[in-house]
Structures are given as C-alpha cells and as structure tokens.
Design an enzyme around this catalytic site. Structure first.
Site, PDB file in Angstrom:
ATOM      1  NE  ARG A  17      23.769  29.994  51.310  1.00 62.88           N
ATOM      2  CZ  ARG A  17      23.424  29.617  50.191  1.00 62.88           C
ATOM      3  NH1 ARG A  17      25.014  29.693  49.436  1.00 62.88           N
ATOM      4  NH2 ARG A  17      22.259  28.632  49.752  1.00 62.88           N
ATOM      5  CE  LYS A  24      19.946  31.263  50.551  1.00 60.49           C
ATOM      6  NZ  LYS A  24      20.222  30.457  49.769  1.00 60.49           N
ATOM      7  CD  GLU A  67      15.241  41.715  28.477  1.00 63.03           C
ATOM      8  OE1 GLU A  67      13.891  41.711  27.633  1.00 63.03           O
ATOM      9  OE2 GLU A  67      15.857  41.713  29.592  1.00 63.03           O
ATOM     10  CD  GLN A  87      11.376  38.495  33.705  1.00 62.95           C
ATOM     11  OE1 GLN A  87      10.819  39.310  34.526  1.00 62.95           O
ATOM     12  NE2 GLN A  87      11.470  39.189  32.631  1.00 62.95           N
ATOM     13  N   GLY A 145      13.238  47.431  36.981  1.00 59.23           N
ATOM     14  CA  GLY A 145      14.647  48.382  37.081  1.00 59.23           C
ATOM     15  C   GLY A 145      15.420  46.783  36.967  1.00 59.23           C
ATOM     16  CE  LYS A 146      13.915  41.181  35.748  1.00 62.52           C
ATOM     17  NZ  LYS A 146      12.886  42.098  35.247  1.00 62.52           N
ATOM     18  CB  THR A 147      18.382  45.659  32.345  1.00 67.04           C
ATOM     19  OG1 THR A 147      17.918  44.756  32.343  1.00 67.04           O
ATOM     20  CG2 THR A 147      20.017  46.373  31.631  1.00 67.04           C
ATOM     21  NE  ARG A 172      17.616  50.093  29.464  1.00 69.35           N
ATOM     22  CZ  ARG A 172      16.819  50.142  30.316  1.00 69.35           C
ATOM     23  NH1 ARG A 172      17.258  49.505  31.458  1.00 69.35           N
ATOM     24  NH2 ARG A 172      15.737  49.596  29.827  1.00 69.35           N
TER      25      ARG A 172
END
Length: 210
Positions: free
Chosen positions: A210, A208, A33, A153, A7-9, A42
């Site tokens: 910062r 992470k 992509e 990825q 589900g990154k996109t 979407r």
C-alpha cells in the site's frame, strides 16, 4: 507470512538487528513462540557470521569465539528489547511499546507471531479474534508512528495446491490480515518442495504494498 520452517523468525530478527544495530533505532521484539535465549543465540550467530549448529553443539573454533565475543559486545550496546512473555494480548503488547516509546523512543515493533497473540474478551469465532488483534496493531502503529512488523502463519491450503508460491488467500484467517496490513510479504523456500537441486535460498514475495 509463511509456512513453518520457511524462515519468518530469522528474517524478522535480521530486520530487527539492522534497525537496532545499524540504524541505532530502539526496537521492541515480542516473541510469543521462542525464548529470549534462543533468539539471542540466533542473533549472536547472525551478527558474528558463525554457523548456528556449531554454536549450539559447542564445536567452536578459536576464530569463532573471537567473532562471538565481538558480536556480543555490539549487541549489548544496542537498544533491543526481547520480550518472551507468553500469552500476551495486543493491548499488553501496546502498553509495553508505549512505555518504551516514552522512555527511549521507538523505531520498530516486531511480533512473532499473530496467531499466538491472545484474544481479549469473547469473540464468536477465531476470525473475529484475529480481526480484533490486527485492528489493535494497526491502531498502535498509527498512534506511535512506528512500523509494526507482525509475523503470520499460512494455512495448510498452501501445501495442498500445485502452485507452491504463497498467495494472499493462503493467509490464515486472511480477511482481516489482508485488509489491515499495509504491506504483506511472503517468505518462500523452493527447496522445501524439491527432491533435488537444493540451493538454500529463500525468496521474499511482496503480495501487497500500500
């Protein structure tokens, strides 16, 4: 970052939608992509709260159609640019972002995804190529004073270990990504590793900050 299908996109598109439509900030989405039409579909479904499979299979109720028309009207007025040019380099993405910044201002840059950004010149190996890209993106963010959200990825090691939750070590070509990123977030769907008890939820782990 995440493995394929996590589900990154979708998450990046939700963030871009919020920045462009709710906050009114110009947003540049470089998709290496998926095509503009796929992303627009979407985005439309997410905005209208209409199930994607009904939209793709043309199984829309009258209420769905009304929702989609209203959502498309909202999206058409937003300053959201989707660039689906394949084989973009980091320099080319930077040039487009600078042009948009000069003409319209810019609130966010999204790149989907890191491993598809073309390398410039000759590097000895893939790690050096990725390091070159992440450095350029870091420089771009500082130069334009705009957040750059770059998807990435995970390597196959993420699926081979008993601990399914992603870690920084699982980032593909991790050294440069881990070093240059201010924030690293992992998208994780426990359902993908279960045989029963599906709840459809995705988790976002901040590894992470910062």
């Amino acid at each position: 970052a995440g493995r394929p299908g996590m589900g990154k996109t979708s998450l990046a598109l939700n963030i871009a939608e919020h920045v462009a439509l709710e906050l009114g900030q110009p947003t540049y989405f470089a998709s290496l992509e998926m095509s503009r039409l796929e992303l627009a579909g979407r985005l439309l479904c997410a905005r209208a709260r209409v199930e994607g499979h009904r939209y793709r299979n043309a199984m829309l109720a009258l209420e769905d159609r009304h929702k989609l028309v209203e959502a498309s009207s909202q999206i058409s007025q937003a300053k959201l640019w989707i660039d689906d040019t394949a084989q973009r380099t980091a320099v080319e993405i930077g040039a487009v972002a600078r042009r948009l910044k000069r003409k319209h201002g810019l609130g966010l840059v999204v790149i989907d995804y890191l491993q598809l950004v073309s390398a410039e010149g000759r590097a000895e190996n893939r790690q050096e190529q990725v390091a070159q890209v992440t450095r350029r993106l870091k420089t771009l963010a500082r130069e334009l004073e705009v957040p750059v959200l770059c998807l990435a990825q995970l390597n196959r090691q993420a699926e081979a270990t008993p601990e399914t939750r992603p870690r920084l070590a699982f980032l593909r070509e991790s050294g440069a990504v881990e070093q240059d990123a201010d924030i690293v977030m992992f998208v994780h769907r426990p359902d993908m590793f279960r045989t029963q008890g599906f709840d459809g939820l995705a988790e976002v782990h901040v590894a992470k900050n910062r």
